[in-house]
Design a protein around this motif. Structure first.
Motif, mmCIF file in Angstrom:
data_model
loop_
_atom_site.group_PDB
_atom_site.id
_atom_site.type_symbol
_atom_site.label_atom_id
_atom_site.label_comp_id
_atom_site.label_asym_id
_atom_site.label_seq_id
_atom_site.Cartn_x
_atom_site.Cartn_y
_atom_site.Cartn_z
ATOM 1 N N VAL A 1 -8.626 34.242 -20.201
ATOM 2 C CA VAL A 1 -9.761 34.785 -19.841
ATOM 3 C C VAL A 1 -10.261 35.897 -20.870
ATOM 4 C CG1 VAL A 1 -11.079 36.151 -18.087
ATOM 5 C CG2 VAL A 1 -9.279 34.952 -17.343
ATOM 6 N N ALA A 2 -11.303 35.647 -21.620
ATOM 7 C CA ALA A 2 -11.718 36.519 -22.787
ATOM 8 C C ALA A 2 -13.215 36.681 -22.725
ATOM 9 C CB ALA A 2 -11.344 35.840 -24.081
ATOM 10 N N VAL A 3 -13.659 38.081 -23.197
ATOM 11 C CA VAL A 3 -14.865 38.454 -23.028
ATOM 12 C C VAL A 3 -15.411 38.935 -24.287
ATOM 13 C CG1 VAL A 3 -14.455 39.373 -20.653
ATOM 14 C CG2 VAL A 3 -14.322 41.102 -22.561
ATOM 15 N N PHE A 4 -16.664 38.727 -24.542
ATOM 16 C CA PHE A 4 -17.937 39.422 -25.322
ATOM 17 C C PHE A 4 -18.876 40.297 -24.925
ATOM 18 C CE2 PHE A 4 -21.563 39.066 -28.195
ATOM 19 C CZ PHE A 4 -20.901 39.659 -29.345
ATOM 20 N N ALA A 5 -18.812 41.456 -25.454
ATOM 21 C CA ALA A 5 -19.509 42.556 -24.627
ATOM 22 C C ALA A 5 -21.105 42.363 -25.680
ATOM 23 C CB ALA A 5 -19.013 43.848 -24.690
ATOM 24 N N PHE B 1 -14.154 37.203 -29.025
ATOM 25 C CA PHE B 1 -14.076 37.218 -27.296
ATOM 26 C C PHE B 1 -12.374 37.955 -27.359
ATOM 27 C CE2 PHE B 1 -17.523 34.661 -27.289
ATOM 28 C CZ PHE B 1 -17.902 34.431 -26.181
ATOM 29 N N LYS B 2 -12.189 38.839 -26.507
ATOM 30 C CA LYS B 2 -10.901 39.550 -26.486
ATOM 31 C C LYS B 2 -10.618 39.363 -24.962
ATOM 32 C CE LYS B 2 -11.015 43.263 -30.083
ATOM 33 N NZ LYS B 2 -10.894 44.578 -30.521
ATOM 34 N N GLY C 1 -24.293 44.222 -25.017
ATOM 35 C CA GLY C 1 -24.837 45.205 -24.255
ATOM 36 C C GLY C 1 -24.728 45.522 -22.945
ATOM 37 N N LYS C 2 -25.500 44.960 -22.116
ATOM 38 C CA LYS C 2 -25.852 44.968 -20.650
ATOM 39 C C LYS C 2 -24.988 43.768 -20.308
ATOM 40 C CE LYS C 2 -29.693 47.796 -20.025
ATOM 41 N NZ LYS C 2 -31.035 47.861 -19.214
ATOM 42 N N THR C 3 -24.563 42.817 -20.890
ATOM 43 C CA THR C 3 -23.983 41.542 -20.432
ATOM 44 C C THR C 3 -22.932 41.391 -21.175
ATOM 45 O OG1 THR C 3 -26.401 40.789 -20.391
ATOM 46 C CG2 THR C 3 -24.525 39.156 -20.529
ATOM 47 N N LEU C 4 -21.822 40.724 -20.050
ATOM 48 C CA LEU C 4 -20.535 40.322 -20.635
ATOM 49 C C LEU C 4 -20.679 38.835 -20.765
ATOM 50 C CD1 LEU C 4 -17.944 42.406 -18.965
ATOM 51 C CD2 LEU C 4 -18.291 42.300 -21.166
ATOM 52 N N HIS C 5 -20.214 38.170 -21.797
ATOM 53 C CA HIS C 5 -20.116 36.704 -21.620
ATOM 54 C C HIS C 5 -18.496 36.557 -21.504
ATOM 55 C CE1 HIS C 5 -24.285 36.436 -22.927
ATOM 56 N NE2 HIS C 5 -23.995 37.102 -24.087
ATOM 57 N N ILE C 6 -18.041 35.590 -20.729
ATOM 58 C CA ILE C 6 -16.936 35.424 -20.220
ATOM 59 C C ILE C 6 -16.378 33.774 -20.380
ATOM 60 C CG2 ILE C 6 -15.201 35.474 -18.369
ATOM 61 C CD1 ILE C 6 -17.115 37.377 -17.152
ATOM 62 N N LEU C 7 -15.046 33.727 -21.552
ATOM 63 C CA LEU C 7 -14.871 32.593 -21.758
ATOM 64 C C LEU C 7 -13.509 32.303 -20.646
ATOM 65 C CD1 LEU C 7 -14.250 29.967 -23.502
ATOM 66 C CD2 LEU C 7 -13.025 31.485 -25.098
#
Length: 366
Positions: free
Chosen positions: A330-334, A313-314, A336-342
């Motif tokens: 706040v960090a995200v993992f992309a 996650f960046k 495809g069409k979805t972003l997972h947000i930590l």
């Protein structure tokens, strides 16, 4: 232990629609019983109907244990005057101010007065967002009580065995187990105490934004999920992934399906949820967007990389401008069409989060 916004357009938004060359196109080790929270959300500036808040005079099932959380964004003329008014209102209910920052307050209100207090706060400025969530923790609370009883009974039996044993090695083994159980008992007691407090005192987080002549503010950010970030609320009420985490004995896990929600006794919260990856971008794209749109609201904003299992996650590690600041990651993992947000919030500006980061590395998201 653990918004729905409409974004307005304007000249500033055009300025922020930077070119692709410059920036993006438009960041419990003991099992808890599963729960089925009842998220209740109200869209931007909609009126708050009676059905969206808990009743102070009636409860369909008074035997249930529920935690109520409210979040309100207000645009006001003088934030300092609003902070004083919010503190006065909170104290008048018999509640208390959990935390107060330059543009953010966390209020704890007796549960019986949550509804009227929430409505009163809505009238204290122009509402940019409002949201209420309900978490039913009845089963989790009962499970923790049962685990506490079992652990205490087991420890008493071990003390009895210790008194009868004369073998040195056996006594050493028994003492080690007594020590382990004592730590578990203390952890469960902390979890129960936190839940009891959250049940008795509902939490209302209020963000205060000064009214600007040009009419542009944080909630005009062209990316809805970034605009709606709230340190005490997951950015989304859906989770399009399976998450397996053990964030530590001090955390209580409130939800693991619709979104991942955990909190510890010191107020550190951990959220994982999902939003649409629109416009499509990778984690670096959204890391830059987070920094560009939010860094001006914080004292510092540093790039961060966090691993959950084999997923990187960046995002950005924000420190607020307050004399006693909070941390917000706040960090995200992309995917495809979805972003997972930590999202990680902690009221301690200097709190060491390395242990939590290590626990995240040992987790899994699929």
């Amino acid at each position: 232990m653990i918004l729905i916004l409409s974004c307005s357009s304007g000249s500033r938004e055009a300025d922020l629609a930077y070119t692709a060359a410059e920036a993006p196109r438009a960041m419990m080790k003991s099992e808890a019983a599963s729960m089925e929270p009842e998220p209740l959300m109200v869209s931007n500036e909609d009126s708050l109907s009676d059905s969206t808040v808990p009743s102070e005079t009636a409860d369909e099932d008074p035997g249930r244990k529920r935690i109520y959380n409210g979040s309100i964004g207000l645009i006001v003329d003088k934030p300092e005057d609003s902070r004083k008014a919010l503190e006065k209102l909170t104290l008048s209910t018999g509640g208390y101010v959990e935390s107060s920052y330059s543009d953010y307050m966390i209020l704890r209100i007796p549960a019986a007065l949550f509804r009227t207090t929430f409505k009163e706060i809505l009238g204290m400025g122009k509402v940019s967002h409002q949201e209420i969530s309900t978490w039913d923790v009845t089963e989790q609370f009962a499970d923790s009580q049962q685990r506490l009883t079992t652990a205490m009974q087991t420890r008493e039996r071990l003390y009895a065995l210790l008194n009868k044993s004369s073998d040195a090695e056996e006594r050493a083994r028994i003492l080690r187990e007594i020590g382990r159980l004592s730590e578990e008992i203390e952890s469960i007691r902390q979890q129960l105490s936190m839940m009891e407090n959250r049940i008795a005192y509902s939490r209302i987080s209020v963000s205060l934004e000064a009214r600007l002549d040009e009419g542009y503010g944080r909630y005009d950010i062209p990316f809805d999920w970034i605009a709606s970030l709230d340190p005490l609320y997951p950015v989304s009420d859906r989770l399009k992934a399976s998450v397996k985490l053990n964030p530590g004995d001090n955390f209580a896990v409130f939800e693991k399906e619709k979104s991942y929600i955990a909190e510890d006794a010191e107020g550190t919260t951990l959220f994982i949820s999902s939003v649409d990856n629109e416009p499509r971008g990778d984690a670096s794209f959204w890391q830059k967007a987070l920094e560009f749109h939010l860094s001006e609201y914080y004292e510092s904003a540093e790039d961060v990389s966090i691993n959950i299992g084999d997923k990187e996650f960046k995002g950005i590690h924000f420190i607020s401008k307050d004399r006693e600041p909070y941390q917000f990651i706040v960090a995200v993992f992309a995917d495809g069409k979805t972003l997972h947000i930590l999202e990680i919030f902690t009221p301690g500006g200097n709190k060491d989060l390395s242990s939590l980061m290590k626990d995240l590395e040992e987790g899994e998201i699929r």
